[in-house]
Structure formats: C-alpha cells, structure tokens
Design a protein around this motif. Structure first.
Motif, PDB file in Angstrom:
ATOM      1  N   ASP A  29       9.215 -26.759 -11.541  1.00  0.00           N
ATOM      2  CA  ASP A  29       8.087 -26.778 -12.465  1.00  0.00           C
ATOM      3  C   ASP A  29       7.159 -25.562 -12.348  1.00  0.00           C
ATOM      4  O   ASP A  29       6.220 -25.435 -13.120  1.00  0.00           O
ATOM      5  CB  ASP A  29       7.254 -28.052 -12.244  1.00  0.00           C
ATOM      6  CG  ASP A  29       8.088 -29.312 -12.429  1.00  0.00           C
ATOM      7  OD1 ASP A  29       8.804 -29.383 -13.430  1.00  0.00           O
ATOM      8  OD2 ASP A  29       8.019 -30.209 -11.569  1.00  0.00           O
ATOM      9  N   LEU A  73       4.881 -29.291 -20.843  1.00  0.00           N
ATOM     10  CA  LEU A  73       5.406 -30.500 -20.216  1.00  0.00           C
ATOM     11  C   LEU A  73       6.575 -31.038 -21.043  1.00  0.00           C
ATOM     12  O   LEU A  73       6.590 -30.902 -22.261  1.00  0.00           O
ATOM     13  CB  LEU A  73       4.305 -31.546 -20.114  1.00  0.00           C
ATOM     14  CG  LEU A  73       3.210 -31.206 -19.096  1.00  0.00           C
ATOM     15  CD1 LEU A  73       2.043 -32.176 -19.204  1.00  0.00           C
ATOM     16  CD2 LEU A  73       3.791 -31.244 -17.679  1.00  0.00           C
ATOM     17  N   PRO A  74       7.544 -31.655 -20.359  1.00  0.00           N
ATOM     18  CA  PRO A  74       8.693 -32.188 -21.095  1.00  0.00           C
ATOM     19  C   PRO A  74       8.295 -33.378 -21.967  1.00  0.00           C
ATOM     20  O   PRO A  74       7.318 -34.073 -21.684  1.00  0.00           O
ATOM     21  CB  PRO A  74       9.647 -32.626 -19.973  1.00  0.00           C
ATOM     22  CG  PRO A  74       8.793 -32.809 -18.769  1.00  0.00           C
ATOM     23  CD  PRO A  74       7.641 -31.865 -18.921  1.00  0.00           C
ATOM     24  N   GLY A  79       9.609 -37.048 -23.964  1.00  0.00           N
ATOM     25  CA  GLY A  79      10.526 -38.150 -23.699  1.00  0.00           C
ATOM     26  C   GLY A  79       9.767 -39.279 -23.052  1.00  0.00           C
ATOM     27  O   GLY A  79       8.623 -39.546 -23.400  1.00  0.00           O
ATOM     28  N   THR A  80      10.398 -39.932 -22.072  1.00  0.00           N
ATOM     29  CA  THR A  80       9.720 -41.022 -21.384  1.00  0.00           C
ATOM     30  C   THR A  80       8.629 -40.459 -20.479  1.00  0.00           C
ATOM     31  O   THR A  80       8.849 -39.478 -19.775  1.00  0.00           O
ATOM     32  CB  THR A  80      10.735 -41.810 -20.537  1.00  0.00           C
ATOM     33  OG1 THR A  80      11.761 -42.291 -21.406  1.00  0.00           O
ATOM     34  CG2 THR A  80      10.068 -42.982 -19.846  1.00  0.00           C
ATOM     35  N   ASN A  81       7.471 -41.079 -20.523  1.00  0.00           N
ATOM     36  CA  ASN A  81       6.365 -40.688 -19.643  1.00  0.00           C
ATOM     37  C   ASN A  81       6.439 -41.514 -18.360  1.00  0.00           C
ATOM     38  O   ASN A  81       6.112 -42.700 -18.348  1.00  0.00           O
ATOM     39  CB  ASN A  81       5.027 -40.908 -20.354  1.00  0.00           C
ATOM     40  CG  ASN A  81       3.852 -40.570 -19.452  1.00  0.00           C
ATOM     41  OD1 ASN A  81       4.012 -39.947 -18.412  1.00  0.00           O
ATOM     42  ND2 ASN A  81       2.666 -40.998 -19.856  1.00  0.00           N
ATOM     43  N   LEU A 140       4.728 -41.078 -15.625  1.00  0.00           N
ATOM     44  CA  LEU A 140       3.521 -41.081 -14.802  1.00  0.00           C
ATOM     45  C   LEU A 140       3.003 -42.503 -14.513  1.00  0.00           C
ATOM     46  O   LEU A 140       2.728 -42.831 -13.352  1.00  0.00           O
ATOM     47  CB  LEU A 140       2.430 -40.226 -15.458  1.00  0.00           C
ATOM     48  CG  LEU A 140       1.095 -40.185 -14.717  1.00  0.00           C
ATOM     49  CD1 LEU A 140       1.276 -39.664 -13.302  1.00  0.00           C
ATOM     50  CD2 LEU A 140       0.090 -39.304 -15.455  1.00  0.00           C
ATOM     51  N   LYS A 194       6.529 -43.477 -24.503  1.00  0.00           N
ATOM     52  CA  LYS A 194       7.240 -42.246 -24.894  1.00  0.00           C
ATOM     53  C   LYS A 194       6.209 -41.181 -25.250  1.00  0.00           C
ATOM     54  O   LYS A 194       5.050 -41.481 -25.511  1.00  0.00           O
ATOM     55  CB  LYS A 194       8.135 -42.520 -26.125  1.00  0.00           C
ATOM     56  CG  LYS A 194       9.190 -43.593 -25.896  1.00  0.00           C
ATOM     57  CD  LYS A 194      10.331 -43.103 -25.039  1.00  0.00           C
ATOM     58  CE  LYS A 194      11.291 -44.244 -24.706  1.00  0.00           C
ATOM     59  NZ  LYS A 194      12.250 -43.878 -23.670  1.00  0.00           N
ATOM     60  N   GLY A 195       6.666 -39.948 -25.290  1.00  0.00           N
ATOM     61  CA  GLY A 195       5.768 -38.846 -25.644  1.00  0.00           C
ATOM     62  C   GLY A 195       5.857 -37.784 -24.570  1.00  0.00           C
ATOM     63  O   GLY A 195       6.936 -37.467 -24.095  1.00  0.00           O
ATOM     64  N   THR A 196       4.721 -37.248 -24.179  1.00  0.00           N
ATOM     65  CA  THR A 196       4.715 -36.243 -23.127  1.00  0.00           C
ATOM     66  C   THR A 196       4.921 -36.922 -21.777  1.00  0.00           C
ATOM     67  O   THR A 196       4.319 -37.952 -21.494  1.00  0.00           O
ATOM     68  CB  THR A 196       3.371 -35.497 -23.135  1.00  0.00           C
ATOM     69  OG1 THR A 196       3.186 -34.914 -24.418  1.00  0.00           O
ATOM     70  CG2 THR A 196       3.346 -34.415 -22.073  1.00  0.00           C
ATOM     71  N   ASN A 197       5.783 -36.338 -20.957  1.00  0.00           N
ATOM     72  CA  ASN A 197       6.005 -36.841 -19.600  1.00  0.00           C
ATOM     73  C   ASN A 197       5.051 -36.114 -18.649  1.00  0.00           C
ATOM     74  O   ASN A 197       5.252 -34.951 -18.331  1.00  0.00           O
ATOM     75  CB  ASN A 197       7.456 -36.607 -19.190  1.00  0.00           C
ATOM     76  CG  ASN A 197       7.719 -37.057 -17.763  1.00  0.00           C
ATOM     77  OD1 ASN A 197       6.906 -37.772 -17.164  1.00  0.00           O
ATOM     78  ND2 ASN A 197       8.851 -36.648 -17.219  1.00  0.00           N
ATOM     79  N   TYR A 198       4.028 -36.822 -18.220  1.00  0.00           N
ATOM     80  CA  TYR A 198       2.998 -36.210 -17.379  1.00  0.00           C
ATOM     81  C   TYR A 198       3.337 -36.250 -15.889  1.00  0.00           C
ATOM     82  O   TYR A 198       2.561 -35.759 -15.072  1.00  0.00           O
ATOM     83  CB  TYR A 198       1.645 -36.897 -17.607  1.00  0.00           C
ATOM     84  CG  TYR A 198       1.039 -36.603 -18.951  1.00  0.00           C
ATOM     85  CD1 TYR A 198       0.363 -35.403 -19.176  1.00  0.00           C
ATOM     86  CD2 TYR A 198       1.136 -37.502 -20.005  1.00  0.00           C
ATOM     87  CE1 TYR A 198      -0.194 -35.113 -20.416  1.00  0.00           C
ATOM     88  CE2 TYR A 198       0.583 -37.228 -21.248  1.00  0.00           C
ATOM     89  CZ  TYR A 198      -0.084 -36.031 -21.439  1.00  0.00           C
ATOM     90  OH  TYR A 198      -0.631 -35.744 -22.660  1.00  0.00           O
ATOM     91  N   LEU A 199       4.469 -36.849 -15.533  1.00  0.00           N
ATOM     92  CA  LEU A 199       4.799 -36.954 -14.112  1.00  0.00           C
ATOM     93  C   LEU A 199       4.928 -35.590 -13.429  1.00  0.00           C
ATOM     94  O   LEU A 199       4.318 -35.367 -12.369  1.00  0.00           O
ATOM     95  CB  LEU A 199       6.069 -37.792 -13.915  1.00  0.00           C
ATOM     96  CG  LEU A 199       6.522 -37.946 -12.477  1.00  0.00           C
ATOM     97  CD1 LEU A 199       5.434 -38.577 -11.622  1.00  0.00           C
ATOM     98  CD2 LEU A 199       7.790 -38.778 -12.391  1.00  0.00           C
ATOM     99  N   PRO A 200       5.694 -34.639 -14.015  1.00  0.00           N
ATOM    100  CA  PRO A 200       5.786 -33.328 -13.337  1.00  0.00           C
ATOM    101  C   PRO A 200       4.419 -32.671 -13.165  1.00  0.00           C
ATOM    102  O   PRO A 200       4.184 -31.984 -12.174  1.00  0.00           O
ATOM    103  CB  PRO A 200       6.667 -32.489 -14.279  1.00  0.00           C
ATOM    104  CG  PRO A 200       7.376 -33.461 -15.140  1.00  0.00           C
ATOM    105  CD  PRO A 200       6.509 -34.681 -15.236  1.00  0.00           C
ATOM    106  N   ARG A 201       3.540 -32.904 -14.130  1.00  0.00           N
ATOM    107  CA  ARG A 201       2.207 -32.298 -14.041  1.00  0.00           C
ATOM    108  C   ARG A 201       1.435 -32.875 -12.852  1.00  0.00           C
ATOM    109  O   ARG A 201       0.759 -32.135 -12.133  1.00  0.00           O
ATOM    110  CB  ARG A 201       1.445 -32.534 -15.342  1.00  0.00           C
ATOM    111  CG  ARG A 201       0.050 -31.927 -15.374  1.00  0.00           C
ATOM    112  CD  ARG A 201       0.058 -30.422 -15.238  1.00  0.00           C
ATOM    113  NE  ARG A 201      -1.288 -29.871 -15.196  1.00  0.00           N
ATOM    114  CZ  ARG A 201      -1.599 -28.681 -14.694  1.00  0.00           C
ATOM    115  NH1 ARG A 201      -0.647 -27.900 -14.195  1.00  0.00           N
ATOM    116  NH2 ARG A 201      -2.832 -28.258 -14.693  1.00  0.00           N
TER     117      ARG A 201
END
Lengths: 340, 340
Positions: A250, A256-257, A259-261, A263, B258-265
């Motif tokens: 990253d 940000l990607p 798809g499925t969120n 977080l 669904k939408g932006t995947n905030y996990l990597p952030r």
C-alpha cells in the motif's frame, strides 16, 4: 589533500504513487576539508529498503522524510579514507546512515565500526543492520508473543520477514509464512525451516490458509497489507496480537480499492476477540540497537539466523534498485547496491 | 413457604442479523426451595445493554454466550424475599447477573448488596454498574490516555459513551463527543460539558470533524463502528491510542458494506502514525470492579459524573426494549425495564 568530488542522488520531487526516475537528481558537490575530530569515508555498499519510499514523503506519514534537494537517506557501509578523529583510522570499515552519496563526513558519533574479519560487511546492512533490527524490534519489543502460539508473517521471504519468521521459530512459536509463488514458499519451508508456508498467489490461497491455521493466529507480523489481510484476519484467536511493521502493498497506492469494505469487520474482530494492534518505527527506537546487536550477532555467526543477499553493481543503479523493490520483480533477498 | 412461579425469557434461537421477538421464549418454571446458605430474590429492575445482543451469539465472537433454552443474561437489581444466608436479610436490595427472570436463587457470592438510602438503586445498573464499569475500564485500564490530549468518544450520548466522555474530562483530556442529531450534541455540550460535539447525521459531518479536531486525535473510545470511523481515523495523531469498547452499528450486520475498502487505509495509518488499538471484554476483568466502585461512587454521588435514565414498565417488554436499542429510536439514556 586531494580535492574530491562527491556524487549524490538527491530527492528532486515527492512522488505521488510509485517512485519514478525523475524523482531523483544526480548532483556533484565538492567534498569539504576535514576539521578536527572529523572523518571522511567512501560508501561501498548501499542498503535498499521499502521504508525508503516513505523517506521520500507519503502524505499522511509521520515517518521522517528527506527534504527536497537533500541526498536520499538509508544505511550504507563505507571505508574511511581520511581521519582527523583518533577513534577511526584510514581503512576502517564503518556503517553509516548518510544515504546515497559517494563520500560523507562525520564526527564519528553516527558511525558504527564493523570488523570485516568477523562477518561479511554486508551483514551490517542486513541481518545485523536495519533489516535485522526491524525484525527483532517488531518481534520482541512491540508485543509479547507467547511461545507455543501460532505466528503468521507476511512478506516472509523478504529480508525483514524472513528474519522475523526465524526469530519467531527461535522464540518457540509455530510459524506460518506467507509469500508469493512456489519458489518462495519452498524457500520458507526448506531453507528457513518454517512450519508452514502459504502461497498468496495460489488459486486456493483461502483454503491453504484455513488448512495451515487449524489453531488460528495468536501473533501476526504484518509487512504487506493489501488484499490478503482480510483472508488472514478471520483466523485471529482471542487475544491475538498484531505488529504492523510495513504495508509494502500500500506504500505507493494513491487510491483506496473498491469492493467490499473490510474495515468494519476488522473493528468487529478486534472487539469480539480482543485483538491488539500496534506499530513501531525504527528511527525512534534506535536506543535499543546495541541490545539487538548483542542478541543477533551470535545467531548470525552461528548460522541460526539465515539471510539472503542480492547485489547490484553501480552507484547509478540506486534509483532503479529502489523502484524494483515494489514492482514484484525482486527475489525477496536483501538488495544491496555496490559502489564501483 | 409458598410455591412460587418464575417467569423467564429464555433464548429460543440465535439471531442472524438483528434480534427478533421469536428469538426469545417466555417460560414459567417453579422456584426451587432454598438450601442452607442460599437466598431468593425477586428482580425489580433489568438493565438493557447493547452487549446483550452478543450474549445471544454472534458468529465470530469470543464473548460469553447464553445457551439456547437458558434465560437471557444481564445485570438486574432485586429484593431478597427469603434467606437462608446470614449475610442477607429479607428486604435487602441486591445487584445480580441472573438476567431476565422474576426470581433467582443464589448462594450470595455473585450478589452485590446495594444501599437504597445512599443513591437511587437504578444506579447499580448504570453509572455504578456494568455501564459505568465498562466506561471506566475502557478509559483507565486499556490504554494510558495522557491528560492534555484530545479524546474522541463515539456514541457519546449513550450510557457508556457519556460516562467515558465525562471520565475523559475528569482526566484532563479535551473531549469531542460524536452523536446523532442536534438534541444529542446539545446534551453533550450543555449537560455533560464536553469541549465539542459532532453530529454524525449532519450533512457537513466531515467539515465539523475537521473544524473540531484542529490538533488531531490522541485518544479514541469507540462504541459505534460503521461508516463514520473512516472519517475520524484520518485525524489520528502520532502514537494515537484507540480502545474498541463496542461496535453497535455492526453487531447485527450480516453482510459487509460495499464501496470503498478502508481497511488498507487503517493499516497504513497504524503503520505511518504508530496507532495502537486494543479491546476488552468486561466479563473477563470483573476483578477490578471494586476498584471501579471506589473511584466512581464519589463521582456519582457528588454529581460530577452525570447520567440519564429511561424506564420502561413491564417484564414482558424486555425483548422489545433490547430490540429498540439498535433501531435508532432510543434516546441514548440508560434503558432500564421495571418489573411490575
């Protein structure tokens, strides 16, 4: 005293996304004359590390960054060519943090003297340098990973990851390494002696993970980030402890990607299973470096802590060497650029 | 001794998603005769808390769950109606954990005697009960939140959140509360005396957050989860510390958004800013309850720790009372069901 010219790769621009050649600038400056107490050395080896992308500046990072126009930072190994400091003689080998330049002047306080007779001097950039220190600090000082538990290391074939995984084995953990491709997973199992190795590029990655983690994850050493983490996090046990050492996937992302969120799922897992997550930054904890060296030196000299190295020749290859760390072409060994 | 009948709401099914009426079953059982050392009490007040949804079972949770057929769990206040235990007399007020039933028998070891003359007995379910304990433990035992820093509390108008926010003020933190709607934010500012209150339902939520966090977030007490967290996390300072107390927005979610995947952030922010995240579960730390009571009792009796209560009448309303905690209709005050 001969007048010497010093080549430097300076930071020309802060990249947005991956670093480009145009973000660096090759300049030539005069080497200043030594004052009393100073030492001049010529760099012979340069360490190439993912965190150097952060040194170039990443919007929201609190890691130290280099100013535009300053030489790129990073650890080096060099040889003293002039000395007005009684602690250093001409010919001494030193490890410094002066970055991408032929020559540098120091008062000696930021230099570590290396004994070239004891170990290959390149180890001062690898298992006995910042790489090994990063793995050691993350494995021993951030969380107390209990022996007997299962440790997952991502980027396990990388220089930091392989050291962390082996330190995990030495601490009595069951270690599952994650890496990309059958060559790397074979290296993890056969060379490093990890208990299991998961290929995140395999079509059955998710099933491999489930099969190799029958007792879940107690300890997690994260080097990668990216799309594989949501698969792994589902296996967190109660009281699982996660150390974020890096997120190489990253570092250079600008968006940000979609798809499925995942977080909310991570926060829920933290809540449901009392997962604890911490991070660290080596620049702020260098006071523990001597403790690391005392522990790691016998492990490296005895061969208990294995390491791989890959050398690239030529000062002018420094920028591309850093760029290849992130494009997937790199073998996972410690990358060192040799000055001609 | 009269033969008594005991009404119980038992767990009929583990809900997938929000709890439904059909997940509970009203049964009647006989009250057993007391043996030596036992005490019989009748519950007069039942605490309604979000974690009770977890008690019903949530796929991946390690929180204790109730077995199907057992009475729903939770704290109660009751009055002793018979006693063969010298430590308890008829008429004594006790706080128990026996959950949704009229009567219960105990050997006394799990009962806390309450002095009805000192404080309203309902406080034993609120600021001097599990609610206050949850806030206190999360604010004092999980992380060391440093005075002077900025604390953000989500769900700040809720019973745990409002206690946590006030404890933050008492510890010398600058406290910003997050709640939904102008009534709740006015309550946070005017009644609780928080420094700032953010309305997450407002169209300019993001701008409010930026305006009210000029110095970023040092401490974070998370009760909510859901879509507001990605906005807040961008304001984490270096070494920010986050305690996950609850994720009420996500307890009953069956599918990830669904939408932006905030996990990597989030992982990147943890890495870049050395954010530390921990969670806790009160059932496993009850040994610190006496320490909490000693600290919190003077704060509540002196009025320094304010609390709101809302009463619902009728044992038969227990299931719907729990369900309304999650449908947004609840006022944010502590919800207590009174037995007729």
């Amino acid at each position: 005293m001969t007048k010497r010219t010093n080549r430097q790769y300076t930071l020309a621009a802060r990249p947005r996304g991956p670093a480009k050649l145009s973000d660096f600038k090759l300049v030539e400056v005069d080497v200043p004359e030594l004052r009393h107490g100073e030492v001049l050395f010529r760099n012979t080896l340069f360490s190439i590390d993912p965190y150097q992308r952060n040194l170039m500046g990443n919007g929201s990072s609190e890691w130290p960054t280099i100013d535009i126009g300053d030489p790129m930072g990073g650890p080096t190994v060099g040889v003293v060519v002039e000395s007005r400091n009684p602690d250093f003689g001409v010919g001494d080998t030193v490890q410094s943090w002066v970055g991408w330049q032929d020559f540098a002047v120091s008062n000696g306080s930021d230099l570590r003297k290396i004994d070239p007779g004891a170990m290959p001097v390149s180890t001062a950039l690898g298992p006995l340098g910042l790489t090994g220190f990063t793995a050691w600090y993350g494995m021993t000082k951030v969380h107390d990973f209990k022996p007997g538990g299962t440790l997952v290391v991502t980027g396990a074939a990388g220089s930091v990851g392989s050291a962390a995984a082996q330190l995990g084995k030495l601490r009595g953990l069951r270690v599952v390494g994650v890496a990309g491709g059958p060559h790397k997973t074979a290296f993890l199992r056969d060379e490093l002696g990890l208990d299991e190795a998961v290929d995140y590029k395999a079509a059955d990655f998710k099933e491999q993970v489930a099969r190799m983690l029958p007792d879940g994850i107690d300890a997690f050493f994260e080097n990668v980030g990216g799309p594989i983490f949501p698969v792994l996090m589902e296996h967190f046990n109660t009281d699982a402890k996660m150390t974020v050492c890096g997120t190489i996937a990253d570092y250079s992302e600008t968006e940000l990607p979609k798809g499925t969120n995942y977080l909310p799922r991570l926060i829920t897992l933290i809540h449901y299973r009392f997962v604890s997550i911490k991070a660290f930054a080596t620049p702020y904890v260098m006071d523990t470096f001597p403790e690391f060296l005392a522990e790691a030196t016998p492990l490296v000299t005895s061969g208990q802590l294995k390491y791989g190295e890959e050398f690239v020749d030529g000062f002018e290859r420094l920028p591309t060497a850093l760029m290849t760390l992130f494009d997937g072409s790199h073998s996972g060994k410690k990358l060192i650029v040799r000055n001609d």
